[in-house]
Motif scaffolding. Structure first.
Motif, PDB file in Angstrom:
ATOM      1  N   UNK A 152       0.826  -1.202   0.000  1.00 54.07           N
ATOM      2  CA  UNK A 152       0.000   0.000   0.000  1.00 54.07           C
ATOM      3  C   UNK A 152       0.866   1.261   0.000  1.00 54.07           C
ATOM      4  N   UNK A 199       1.531   7.544   6.536  1.00 54.63           N
ATOM      5  CA  UNK A 199       0.741   7.276   7.747  1.00 54.63           C
ATOM      6  C   UNK A 199       1.653   6.986   8.933  1.00 54.63           C
ATOM      7  N   UNK A 257      -5.836  13.618   7.810  1.00 54.28           N
ATOM      8  CA  UNK A 257      -7.216  13.168   7.958  1.00 54.28           C
ATOM      9  C   UNK A 257      -8.115  14.395   8.111  1.00 54.28           C
ATOM     10  N   UNK A 283     -10.579   3.851   3.804  1.00 57.07           N
ATOM     11  CA  UNK A 283     -10.859   3.934   5.244  1.00 57.07           C
ATOM     12  C   UNK A 283      -9.887   3.074   6.042  1.00 57.07           C
ATOM     13  N   UNK A 284      -8.873   2.555   5.360  1.00 58.31           N
ATOM     14  CA  UNK A 284      -7.910   1.681   6.021  1.00 58.31           C
ATOM     15  C   UNK A 284      -7.926   0.288   5.426  1.00 58.31           C
ATOM     16  N   UNK A 344       0.157  -1.485   8.138  1.00 56.10           N
ATOM     17  CA  UNK A 344      -0.665  -0.274   8.277  1.00 56.10           C
ATOM     18  C   UNK A 344      -2.042  -0.456   7.648  1.00 56.10           C
ATOM     19  N   UNK A 345      -3.070  -0.018   8.350  1.00 52.05           N
ATOM     20  CA  UNK A 345      -4.396   0.070   7.722  1.00 52.05           C
ATOM     21  C   UNK A 345      -4.870   1.531   7.775  1.00 52.05           C
ATOM     22  N   UNK A 346      -5.772   1.879   8.700  1.00 50.41           N
ATOM     23  CA  UNK A 346      -6.257   3.276   8.659  1.00 50.41           C
ATOM     24  C   UNK A 346      -5.145   4.252   9.024  1.00 50.41           C
ATOM     25  N   UNK A 347      -4.236   3.825   9.886  1.00 49.58           N
ATOM     26  CA  UNK A 347      -3.042   4.627  10.137  1.00 49.58           C
ATOM     27  C   UNK A 347      -3.096   5.542  11.333  1.00 49.58           C
ATOM     28  N   UNK A 388      -7.933  -1.536  13.862  1.00 51.46           N
ATOM     29  CA  UNK A 388      -8.008  -2.141  12.523  1.00 51.46           C
ATOM     30  C   UNK A 388      -7.281  -3.474  12.411  1.00 51.46           C
TER      31      UNK A 388
END
Lengths: 796, 162
Positions: free
Chosen positions: A14, A20, A27, A479-480, B96-99, B135
């Motif tokens: 990603x 991030x 955000x 959204x993640x 990492x997802x939403x962060x 998450x």
């Protein structure tokens, strides 16, 4: 899609991780904290009451205050199935915390101070906080004017009336006859679950500005088009005058699938012409959170000695809180969750959304499914105990296979759950034996579950740029879950023969992208992906036609690969996509494509479903979960020792991303199963107000989930994919409950299984759950609810 | 009243209330939005900053009490070799997802890797007791910390050899 055609780039990291990790990602909450007026909502402090006075004139004069808006600024009703809600309590308060006024000031402290200056007088009225109370005869009505509410979605044969916001039914076959058979055992079970709060780290947040006659909302949302349309409806504007953009979202899980806080910021921006940010505190976020609803489930089955399910019926009560919202729609899901997974010879289901004087519930990952699968699988284990059959064997014999009928009569395709159960037994047999001699009680369980992809309309535009890169424009939001970072650029790249690195994904903007239902229901990869494939198909046709002319070769002999267009079997003979895109400038102009997708509409059996918004599911998704637990008999503490998942993914476009979703979804489910608990105080408000009182899983609570992805089940999704982010939470409550029940030898009827709860079960202190709707047997629609239920036929 | 803070190697002036929590001053007055405002109660770890070398929840620190301390925020960890190694491991583990929780995670784990270079999964999980992620289910974050520990030990060994 033939699975033999390899998907080009299944490993694709990603692209948002770098920023991030470094705190660079902006955000909505990061945009909100500087350079805008700050908004605050004045909320009612009683659960039910008549508003006798609401005077904001003193508040308007407070320091720093730029705008105060109230019910008269937003008089229009909105909702999902039924338009039963207004932005502000109007005349009547229906839950504690319902907004009365919104205030924008230079600072948040000034806005809060102004809220204290609002003169409010509310005369308390009788309130009803639980569904038993709401459905009791003579209960106070949450919406005395329910009959005047506009019904927004067309269905056949829904029930409504009084505190019954919506009722949907399923009937297939002769259930009464099945229960009267002499050769069946009848097993009846009752279950209850509380609410679950999303606790996404970024609260809902919105920034509204008004310029050139149009509103612009920057929102932390999963559904930009819903925010646009609901905001417009609530404020009485044309939707064309509302633009919504969505930067990176810091977690949603359904909390941001509806439009909840955005219109307040919009109304304030309209009133003062300045940009206004609304960011609830954690406590406010929790008290107004659109939770996973609490539910009561009564289910019974007539089962033959050899384990066939001759008949099944169930009544599911879902608490919608003070307004119908998602729950009205979600009554539909019971048919496809509780009514699924198993072959049923006859079935009758009633699913009811019930009004109470509590905060409105909403959507949460695998809505309705999580507790219905808990109920269904626990009930299945109770059946196995009653007829003396091994629980895995019972499931093997009864799970839906190719050609079997679902509850509403849809025909399922392919044998999926059977082979998945087989994979799970193989996975188990490879595992090491766990020590079990430490005085704890050990249990294990295998559960099955059915979910589906909530498809629905999506639009996509793809531009092929002169440098040979592509830009994908949709209203999809990151959204993640990774869809916008991984599977969508991967799909566009696969279609156009590019590297996914060369696909730019435009951030959601309703001014740039066509309609989309929103990120939820496991639909993003499927629906936006399919729309993107359609857009790429148009580009391919244009490219091939142009290249055929330039390369003097028939289009059928050309292929797109590795950023080039060449004769099939003769790499290097053609040209790069970049040079072709530049040639296009002189010949056709820039190349772009647009694509669309919507649900294909799988048929149900006529007359089986009433009051349903989806009578059949277009893409079922199956899951098999297995876990081992140990219970400490002294404390009631449950430790999860191992957790295994076999998940139907159709085709894994990015296995690493899917594994990440499974680990995260299972852990969220462990919280639901074991310690996330919402309780109501005497005044109907939640007792839990932060991370201290609402206990979500921490690092020390989790285990690494062992995962196998099941590929090859039929799917109309792009490249045969199915949604993978929603379903991992589906079976967790079920698997834990069944394993704990076996460990302690006591029936489990409620979640979460906190240590006090488990200890009470172990010590026989927990009375059997008595649900308040036994008079519902048989589960005939429309026989029970008081207040003269009207069976409405909206579609005529 | 003007306050002055030493943040990421430079003086930063602000006019916030001395009792305002440090994370809000960082975000609202100084534009340092890497520290996240999630719970405001010290439970979640999203607003962690280093105060004189130790990670601390900025939401629990009145800004006046941070005067005179060396403050390092996530923005200031960019050049820290241990943090860099950790962040690279987070990417390699696809963690990492939403962060939203990651700046705080990086704060906690950078400190762990510095104070306890031979870490293991249990130690990492204990260190994360004050960092909430909704998450990911944590395991990849733990794997990344262990991977970074190995990478750092290997890099040190190379330095010794060289």
């Amino acid at each position: 899609m033939n699975l033999k055609t390899p998907f080009p780039d299944p490993v694709f990291a990603r692209r948002d991780a770098f920023d991030k990790l470094r705190g660079r990602t902006r955000y909505t909450v990061d945009e909100a904290c500087q350079g805008h007026l700050q908004a605050y909502l004045l909320r009612a402090d009683v659960a039910s009451g008549e508003i006798l006075r609401l005077d904001v004139s003193a508040a308007r004069k407070m320091p720093g205050v730029r705008a105060v808006v109230t019910a008269s600024d937003a008089p229009h009703r909105f909702g999902i199935g039924v338009a039963d809600q207004r932005l502000f309590a109007t005349g009547r308060v229906r839950y504690k915390g319902e907004p009365l006024a919104a205030i924008a000031a230079d600072t948040l402290e000034q806005a809060k101070a102004a809220a204290l200056a609002v003169d409010v007088v509310i005369r308390p009225l009788p309130a009803v906080f639980d569904m038993a109370g709401a459905l009791a005869s003579g209960a106070p009505l949450v919406h005395p004017d329910w009959a005047t509410h506009e019904v927004l979605l067309e269905t056949r044969g829904a029930g409504r009336g009084g505190n019954l916001a919506w009722e949907s039914q399923v009937r297939r076959g002769d259930v009464d006859a099945a229960f009267s058979r002499p050769d069946v055992t009848i097993v009846e079970s009752a279950f209850r679950v509380g609410r679950q709060i999303h606790m996404q780290l970024e609260p809902r947040a919105a920034i509204a500005s008004y310029a050139d006659g149009r509103l612009h909302l920057i929102a932390s949302t999963q559904a930009p088009w819903t925010v646009k349309n609901v905001t417009a409806r609530a404020l009485g504007l044309s939707p064309a005058r509302v633009r919504v953009t969505a930067p990176a979202v810091g977690g949603g899980f359904g909390a941001k699938y509806g439009c909840t806080i955005e219109p307040y910021a919009a109304a304030l921006a309209l009133a003062c012409g300045k940009s206004v940010a609304l960011v609830p505190s954690r406590a406010e976020e929790m008290l107004s959170c659109p939770c996973r609803e609490n539910a009561d489930i009564l289910i019974r089955s007539a089962v033959t000695r050899d384990g066939r399910i001759a008949g099944r019926e169930a009544v599911v009560l879902m608490d919608c809180g003070a307004y119908g919202g998602e729950q009205i729609y979600l009554t539909t899901m019971t048919a496809h969750t509780l009514g699924s997974s198993y072959r049923l010879e006859a079935v009758r289901l009633v699913s009811r959304a019930v009004y109470t004087n509590t905060a409105p519930n909403g959507a949460f990952r695998a809505c309705n499914g999580v507790y219905n699968i808990f109920a269904l699988e626990s009930h299945t284990d109770e059946i196995c105990q009653a007829i003396g059959m091994d629980p895995v064997e019972f499931r093997r014999r009864n799970v839906l296979g190719d050609g079997d009928l679902g509850s509403t009569g849809q025909v399922f395709q392919g044998d999926v759950l059977g082979p998945m159960l087989e994979k799970m037994s193989q996975m188990r047999s490879k595992g090491a034996t766990l020590p079990s001699d430490d005085g704890r009680l050990y249990g294990r369980a295998t559960t099955v579950g059915t979910w589906f992809v909530f498809v629905g309309p999506s639009a996509a535009t793809v531009n092929l740029n002169p440098d040979g890169s592509a830009t994908l424009v949709t209203a999809g939001v990151e959204i993640g879950q990774g869809t916008m970072m991984q599977s969508l650029p991967q799909i566009v790249a696969a279609e156009l023969g590019l590297s996914p690195c060369d696909v730019v994904v435009h951030q959601a903007d309703t001014d740039a992208a066509g309609f989309d239902v929103g990120v939820g229901g496991g639909r993003t990869t499927v629906s936006l992906g399919a729309a993107a494939v359609a857009a790429c198909t148009e580009i391919r046709q244009k490219l091939l036609a142009l290249a055929a002319r330039l390369l003097q070769a028939p289009a059928s002999e050309l292929s797109l690969s590795q950023g080039r267009i060449d004769r099939v079997g003769h790499p290097g003979t053609g040209m790069t996509l970049a040079s072709l895109a530049q040639e296009a400038m002189q010949i056709t102009g820039p190349i772009s494509g647009s694509g669309a997708f919507t649900r294909p509409g799988v048929a149900a059996m006529d007359g089986c479903a009433a009051g349903h918004f989806l009578e059949a599911v277009d893409i079922p998704v199956f899951a098999v979960h297995d876990c081992d637990v140990a219970v400490d008999p002294a404390t009631g503490q449950v430790e999860v020792l191992r957790y295994r998942v076999v998940q139907d993914v159709g085709r894994a476009l990015n296995p690493s991303a899917i594994h990440g979703q499974i680990q995260g979804g299972v852990v969220q489910g462990l919280g639901y199963a074991l310690h996330e608990e919402v309780t109501l105080a005497e005044d109907g408000a939640f007792r839990q107000a932060g991370f201290g009182s609402y206990r979500i899983p921490l690092a020390q609570d989790v285990v690494p989930v062992e995962i196998e992805l099941h590929e090859g089940a039929p799917s109309i999704g792009p490249w045969g994919a199915k949604g993978a982010g929603e379903v991992p939470i589906l079976n967790v409550g079920a698997a834990i409950a069944c394993a704990v029940s076996r460990a302690i030898g006591v029936r489990v009827q409620e979640l979460p299984l906190t240590p006090p709860h488990v200890l009470a079960l172990l010590q026989g202190r927990k009375p059997a759950l008595q649900l308040h709707h036994p008079q519902d047997w048989p589960a005939r629609p429309g026989t029970n609810p008081p207040h003269s239920t009207a069976a409405v036929s909206v579609a005529g | 009243m003007i306050g002055q803070l030493w943040i990421n190697g430079e003086w930063c002036r602000h006019d916030a209330d001395p009792a305002a929590p440090l994370h809000r001053v960082l975000r609202e007055n100084l534009g340092l939005t890497g520290s996240k405002d999630v719970c405001g109660e010290g439970f979640c770890g999203a607003c962690l900053v280093q105060l004189d070398g130790a990670p601390i929840a900025a939401c629990l620190v009145p800004v006046a009490l941070a005067e005179g301390a060396q403050i390092v925020t996530i923005e200031g960890l960019d050049q820290d070799p241990v943090a860099q190694s950790l962040m690279a491991a987070m990417e390699a583990e696809d963690a990492v997802q939403c962060g939203m929780c990651f700046p705080g995670m990086v704060m906690t784990l950078t400190h762990l890797l510095k104070t306890c270079p031979t870490t293991d999964r249990e130690k990492v999980k204990r260190a994360l007791a004050g960092n909430i992620c909704r998450c990911t289910g944590y395991e990849r974050i733990v794997s990344a910390a262990c991977r970074a520990a190995k990478d750092l030990v290997a890099a040190d060994a190379q330095k010794v050899v060289a």
